[in-house]
Motif scaffolding. Structure first.
Motif, PDB file in Angstrom:
ATOM      1  N   VAL A  25       0.840  -1.193   0.000  1.00  0.00           N
ATOM      2  CA  VAL A  25       0.000   0.000   0.000  1.00  0.00           C
ATOM      3  C   VAL A  25       0.876   1.243   0.000  1.00  0.00           C
ATOM      4  O   VAL A  25       1.865   1.329   0.747  1.00  0.00           O
ATOM      5  N   HIS A  26       0.482   2.220  -0.827  1.00  0.00           N
ATOM      6  CA  HIS A  26       1.235   3.477  -0.872  1.00  0.00           C
ATOM      7  C   HIS A  26       1.005   4.291   0.393  1.00  0.00           C
ATOM      8  O   HIS A  26      -0.053   4.210   1.037  1.00  0.00           O
ATOM      9  N   ARG A  27       1.985   5.092   0.729  1.00  0.00           N
ATOM     10  CA  ARG A  27       1.932   5.943   1.926  1.00  0.00           C
ATOM     11  C   ARG A  27       0.665   6.808   1.951  1.00  0.00           C
ATOM     12  O   ARG A  27       0.079   7.032   3.003  1.00  0.00           O
ATOM     13  N   ARG A  28       0.243   7.284   0.774  1.00  0.00           N
ATOM     14  CA  ARG A  28      -0.923   8.156   0.720  1.00  0.00           C
ATOM     15  C   ARG A  28      -2.226   7.399   0.953  1.00  0.00           C
ATOM     16  O   ARG A  28      -3.281   8.023   1.121  1.00  0.00           O
ATOM     17  N   ALA A  29      -2.169   6.069   0.953  1.00  0.00           N
ATOM     18  CA  ALA A  29      -3.394   5.278   1.043  1.00  0.00           C
ATOM     19  C   ALA A  29      -3.501   4.454   2.320  1.00  0.00           C
ATOM     20  O   ALA A  29      -4.546   3.849   2.565  1.00  0.00           O
ATOM     21  N   VAL A  30      -2.463   4.418   3.156  1.00  0.00           N
ATOM     22  CA  VAL A  30      -2.474   3.497   4.301  1.00  0.00           C
ATOM     23  C   VAL A  30      -3.621   3.774   5.269  1.00  0.00           C
ATOM     24  O   VAL A  30      -4.168   2.841   5.867  1.00  0.00           O
ATOM     25  N   ASP A  31      -4.029   5.034   5.421  1.00  0.00           N
ATOM     26  CA  ASP A  31      -5.110   5.340   6.359  1.00  0.00           C
ATOM     27  C   ASP A  31      -6.465   4.869   5.847  1.00  0.00           C
ATOM     28  O   ASP A  31      -7.460   4.948   6.581  1.00  0.00           O
ATOM     29  N   ASN A  32      -6.524   4.395   4.604  1.00  0.00           N
ATOM     30  CA  ASN A  32      -7.773   3.890   4.037  1.00  0.00           C
ATOM     31  C   ASN A  32      -7.833   2.369   4.025  1.00  0.00           C
ATOM     32  O   ASN A  32      -8.771   1.780   3.486  1.00  0.00           O
ATOM     33  N   MET A  33      -6.824   1.714   4.615  1.00  0.00           N
ATOM     34  CA  MET A  33      -6.889   0.262   4.779  1.00  0.00           C
ATOM     35  C   MET A  33      -7.931  -0.080   5.839  1.00  0.00           C
ATOM     36  O   MET A  33      -8.284   0.758   6.677  1.00  0.00           O
ATOM     37  N   PRO A  34      -8.435  -1.318   5.847  1.00  0.00           N
ATOM     38  CA  PRO A  34      -9.289  -1.751   6.963  1.00  0.00           C
ATOM     39  C   PRO A  34      -8.578  -1.541   8.298  1.00  0.00           C
ATOM     40  O   PRO A  34      -7.341  -1.601   8.382  1.00  0.00           O
ATOM     41  N   THR A  35      -9.346  -1.284   9.341  1.00  0.00           N
ATOM     42  CA  THR A  35      -8.782  -0.896  10.637  1.00  0.00           C
ATOM     43  C   THR A  35      -7.783  -1.914  11.166  1.00  0.00           C
ATOM     44  O   THR A  35      -6.748  -1.550  11.730  1.00  0.00           O
ATOM     45  N   VAL A  36      -8.060  -3.207  10.995  1.00  0.00           N
ATOM     46  CA  VAL A  36      -7.143  -4.218  11.514  1.00  0.00           C
ATOM     47  C   VAL A  36      -5.788  -4.146  10.809  1.00  0.00           C
ATOM     48  O   VAL A  36      -4.744  -4.412  11.429  1.00  0.00           O
ATOM     49  N   LEU A  37      -5.773  -3.746   9.537  1.00  0.00           N
ATOM     50  CA  LEU A  37      -4.499  -3.622   8.823  1.00  0.00           C
ATOM     51  C   LEU A  37      -3.768  -2.346   9.218  1.00  0.00           C
ATOM     52  O   LEU A  37      -2.539  -2.320   9.279  1.00  0.00           O
ATOM     53  N   ARG A  38      -4.517  -1.289   9.486  1.00  0.00           N
ATOM     54  CA  ARG A  38      -3.874  -0.076  10.015  1.00  0.00           C
ATOM     55  C   ARG A  38      -3.228  -0.383  11.368  1.00  0.00           C
ATOM     56  O   ARG A  38      -2.120   0.079  11.658  1.00  0.00           O
ATOM     57  N   LEU A  39      -3.919  -1.182  12.183  1.00  0.00           N
ATOM     58  CA  LEU A  39      -3.365  -1.597  13.479  1.00  0.00           C
ATOM     59  C   LEU A  39      -2.087  -2.406  13.277  1.00  0.00           C
ATOM     60  O   LEU A  39      -1.098  -2.211  14.000  1.00  0.00           O
ATOM     61  N   TYR A  40      -2.098  -3.307  12.327  1.00  0.00           N
ATOM     62  CA  TYR A  40      -0.942  -4.138  11.978  1.00  0.00           C
ATOM     63  C   TYR A  40       0.276  -3.253  11.712  1.00  0.00           C
ATOM     64  O   TYR A  40       1.355  -3.437  12.310  1.00  0.00           O
ATOM     65  N   GLU A  41       0.091  -2.257  10.855  1.00  0.00           N
ATOM     66  CA  GLU A  41       1.213  -1.380  10.490  1.00  0.00           C
ATOM     67  C   GLU A  41       1.649  -0.514  11.662  1.00  0.00           C
ATOM     68  O   GLU A  41       2.847  -0.316  11.893  1.00  0.00           O
ATOM     69  N   HIS A  42       0.693  -0.005  12.432  1.00  0.00           N
ATOM     70  CA  HIS A  42       1.040   0.865  13.561  1.00  0.00           C
ATOM     71  C   HIS A  42       1.780   0.098  14.656  1.00  0.00           C
ATOM     72  O   HIS A  42       2.706   0.636  15.271  1.00  0.00           O
ATOM     73  N   CYS A  43       1.389  -1.139  14.911  1.00  0.00           N
ATOM     74  CA  CYS A  43       2.085  -1.922  15.941  1.00  0.00           C
ATOM     75  C   CYS A  43       3.548  -2.112  15.567  1.00  0.00           C
ATOM     76  O   CYS A  43       4.440  -2.012  16.417  1.00  0.00           O
ATOM     77  N   ALA A  44       3.804  -2.382  14.298  1.00  0.00           N
ATOM     78  CA  ALA A  44       5.186  -2.524  13.847  1.00  0.00           C
ATOM     79  C   ALA A  44       5.953  -1.217  14.020  1.00  0.00           C
ATOM     80  O   ALA A  44       7.113  -1.203  14.445  1.00  0.00           O
ATOM     81  N   ALA A  45       5.293  -0.100  13.695  1.00  0.00           N
ATOM     82  CA  ALA A  45       5.951   1.199  13.804  1.00  0.00           C
ATOM     83  C   ALA A  45       6.265   1.560  15.246  1.00  0.00           C
ATOM     84  O   ALA A  45       7.337   2.103  15.552  1.00  0.00           O
ATOM     85  N   ILE A  46       5.342   1.267  16.156  1.00  0.00           N
ATOM     86  CA  ILE A  46       5.550   1.579  17.566  1.00  0.00           C
ATOM     87  C   ILE A  46       6.633   0.687  18.166  1.00  0.00           C
ATOM     88  O   ILE A  46       7.421   1.096  19.014  1.00  0.00           O
ATOM     89  N   ALA A  47       6.697  -0.565  17.701  1.00  0.00           N
ATOM     90  CA  ALA A  47       7.671  -1.510  18.259  1.00  0.00           C
ATOM     91  C   ALA A  47       9.084  -1.234  17.782  1.00  0.00           C
ATOM     92  O   ALA A  47      10.043  -1.342  18.553  1.00  0.00           O
ATOM     93  N   ALA A  48       9.246  -0.894  16.498  1.00  0.00           N
ATOM     94  CA  ALA A  48      10.595  -0.808  15.933  1.00  0.00           C
ATOM     95  C   ALA A  48      10.901   0.518  15.267  1.00  0.00           C
ATOM     96  O   ALA A  48      12.026   0.740  14.832  1.00  0.00           O
ATOM     97  N   GLY A  49       9.930   1.423  15.189  1.00  0.00           N
ATOM     98  CA  GLY A  49      10.175   2.708  14.564  1.00  0.00           C
ATOM     99  C   GLY A  49       9.928   2.662  13.074  1.00  0.00           C
ATOM    100  O   GLY A  49      10.449   1.797  12.379  1.00  0.00           O
ATOM    101  N   ARG A  50       9.114   3.580  12.592  1.00  0.00           N
ATOM    102  CA  ARG A  50       8.864   3.705  11.162  1.00  0.00           C
ATOM    103  C   ARG A  50       9.906   4.647  10.580  1.00  0.00           C
ATOM    104  O   ARG A  50      10.157   5.719  11.124  1.00  0.00           O
ATOM    105  N   PRO A  51      10.576   4.280   9.480  1.00  0.00           N
ATOM    106  CA  PRO A  51      11.597   5.173   8.922  1.00  0.00           C
ATOM    107  C   PRO A  51      10.986   6.478   8.428  1.00  0.00           C
ATOM    108  O   PRO A  51       9.795   6.525   8.083  1.00  0.00           O
ATOM    109  N   ALA A  52      11.794   7.514   8.393  1.00  0.00           N
ATOM    110  CA  ALA A  52      11.293   8.814   7.936  1.00  0.00           C
ATOM    111  C   ALA A  52      10.956   8.786   6.453  1.00  0.00           C
ATOM    112  O   ALA A  52       9.980   9.402   6.015  1.00  0.00           O
ATOM    113  N   ASP A  53      11.763   8.083   5.672  1.00  0.00           N
ATOM    114  CA  ASP A  53      11.571   8.044   4.222  1.00  0.00           C
ATOM    115  C   ASP A  53      11.046   6.677   3.809  1.00  0.00           C
ATOM    116  O   ASP A  53      11.747   5.669   3.935  1.00  0.00           O
TER     117      ASP A  53
END
Length: 479
Positions: free
Chosen positions: A331-359
């Motif tokens: 999924v493109h960066r501009r579209a991630v907030d339009n994924m189903p909620t469980v998939l947004r949670l999936y991505e956010h958990c990874a980001a909170i655990a290990a850090g999402r890169p700036a680029d």
């Protein structure tokens, strides 16, 4: 940081900077460093961050045992501990240094360290739990999970990975939850208001997007002044008269899902009592749920669904955005907030655990197992088939991370069918879709196993006698 006779040349690891370091820039972006907060760079080296922050009109001071040992060392709202822990050979001294930095922080400690994937950049021999270089400098390279666990163990608070190799430790849990809310919940912009009429219009628009009327405490100060002469009942009546009920209902559905997402991420990182939530989140819970307990139960069920491969794959298949492959959803960066909620949670958990890169450009979510990769295609918008620059991945089961750079690769991976990664309504999607249609008709996708890299794609273009001019496919004219 004790001023002692060191066995390695730590002073040689201090580099000169003309701009902010990556961790300091991240803290500014995340609104941890602001003009209203004082900053101490503990172990500041040559003082590059301090100079840059002062140029931004931020109160900043630095201390370093080699370069600024005589400067006064006072507590500050924000303390930076930037690439200091890496160069300390003794584990006991690392803990003491971190504990000292934590004691000086009034609001938040920003800890950064070099990570294990940088091993190929550090030449030297194994020494203790690190590497001793030919310059007699020492580097202990942290695993992403190791760094977060180390900071949590010393500070005894739950920490958040803000970016790869950057960890925030907050003095107060409300600040941690406010940071999570800013990361997870969509940012709400208020329409500019210059008089009472435009202020009321802005409140109505906010109500339609949020699904509930705002409280005065949530409004910009200038708007509160414009509406201060109205009684609360009068403002509520104006909102009810002007707001579109269908839009309010749609906004309420969005806010309900966003609140569940936030509470699920909060549980993943450590849930606090209701009163510790940001005010807007408290008001959302009251507006859209029967109780905080009910909201938490629903969020807990959402988090549990991440363990169900069939449920996650079903959500990917049902997603209106992104490209599903046999192994993952992209999924493109501009579209991630339009994924189903469980998939947004999936991505956010990874980001909170290990850090999402700036680029990053695309998020890749695996079907089975739980792993997220952030892929960076710097020329996505301008190049019809952008080349992969870097990939950062985290395994949510082990919290192990990996990083790969492709900038020096002679045959980089590249993308096709760019429109499939975007929202259908994205303004660039029609242009990308037309190009894909032309490429399919020209036979360029007849042998898909060949076109995933630069060399293979160029060979297929040549075979089909085609070339690209921007996002247009044209017949090749040989010189």
């Amino acid at each position: 940081m004790t001023n002692q006779l060191w066995s390695s040349e730590r002073r040689l690891t201090a580099i000169g900077r003309n701009g902010l370091s990556v961790p300091a820039r991240q803290a500014v972006t995340d609104q941890q460093i602001t003009p209203a907060r004082s900053v101490l760079d503990y172990g500041c080296g040559r003082g590059g961050d301090v100079r840059s922050l002062r140029q931004m009109q931020i109160e900043a001071a630095g201390w370093d045992p080699v370069f600024q040992p005589d400067d006064q060392l006072n507590p500050a709202d924000v303390v930076l501990l930037t690439y200091v822990l890496n160069v300390i050979e003794e584990p006991v001294e690392r803990r003491e240094t971190l504990a000292r930095a934590w004691s000086l922080a009034r609001a938040v400690l920003v800890v950064s360290a070099r990570l294990t994937w940088e091993r190929n950049k550090v030449s030297g021999s194994v020494f203790a739990d690190g590497v001793l270089t030919s310059r007699n400098t020492f580097q202990h390279l942290f695993g992403t999970g190791e760094l977060r666990d180390f900071v949590q163990g010393v500070t005894n608070v739950r920490c958040v990975a803000a970016a790869p190799g950057v960890v925030y430790a907050f003095k107060h849990d409300q600040a941690r939850l406010a940071f999570l809310a800013r990361r997870v919940l969509p940012h709400v912009e208020w329409l500019t208001s210059s008089d009472t009429t435009s202020a009321i219009s802005s409140v109505v628009e906010h109500t339609e997007r949020r699904g509930r009327p705002p409280r005065l405490e949530e409004m910009p100060h200038a708007m509160v002044e414009l509406l201060g002469h109205l009684r609360a009942s009068d403002l509520q009546r104006l909102i009810r008269r002007s707001a579109d009920p269908d839009r309010v209902a749609a906004g309420a559905r969005r806010s309900t899902l966003d609140t569940l997402l936030f509470l699920a991420v909060e549980l993943f990182n450590g849930r606090g009592p209701f009163g510790s939530l940001p005010l807007s989140s408290q008001l959302d819970v009251r507006a859209f749920f029967s109780s905080y307990s009910e909201a938490c139960r629903r969020a807990d069920r959402l988090l549990l669904k991440l363990r169900d491969d069939a449920y996650v794959r079903g959500a990917m298949q049902a997603s209106k955005v992104g490209k599903v492959t046999p192994t993952a959803l992209y999924v493109h960066r501009r579209a991630v907030d339009n994924m189903p909620t469980v998939l947004r949670l999936y991505e956010h958990c990874a980001a909170i655990a290990a850090g999402r890169p700036a680029d990053w450009t695309l998020a890749k979510l695996r079907h089975q197992g739980r792993a997220v990769s952030w892929l960076h295609y710097p020329e996505f918008d301008s190049d019809p088939h952008p080349r992969l620059s870097a990939s950062y991945s985290v395994d949510l089961k082990t919290l192990e991370t990996s990083f790969s750079s492709y900038d020096d690769s002679p045959n980089r991976p590249l993308l096709h069918r760019k429109h499939e990664f975007l929202m259908p309504a994205d303004p660039d999607a029609p242009k990308y879709r037309r190009l894909t249609k032309a490429e399919v008709e020209a036979g360029l996708y007849d042998r898909p196993h060949l076109i995933g890299t630069e060399a293979g794609w160029e060979a297929e273009l040549k075979r089909c006698e085609r070339s690209l001019r921007g996002h247009r496919l044209i017949r090749r004219t040989e010189a």
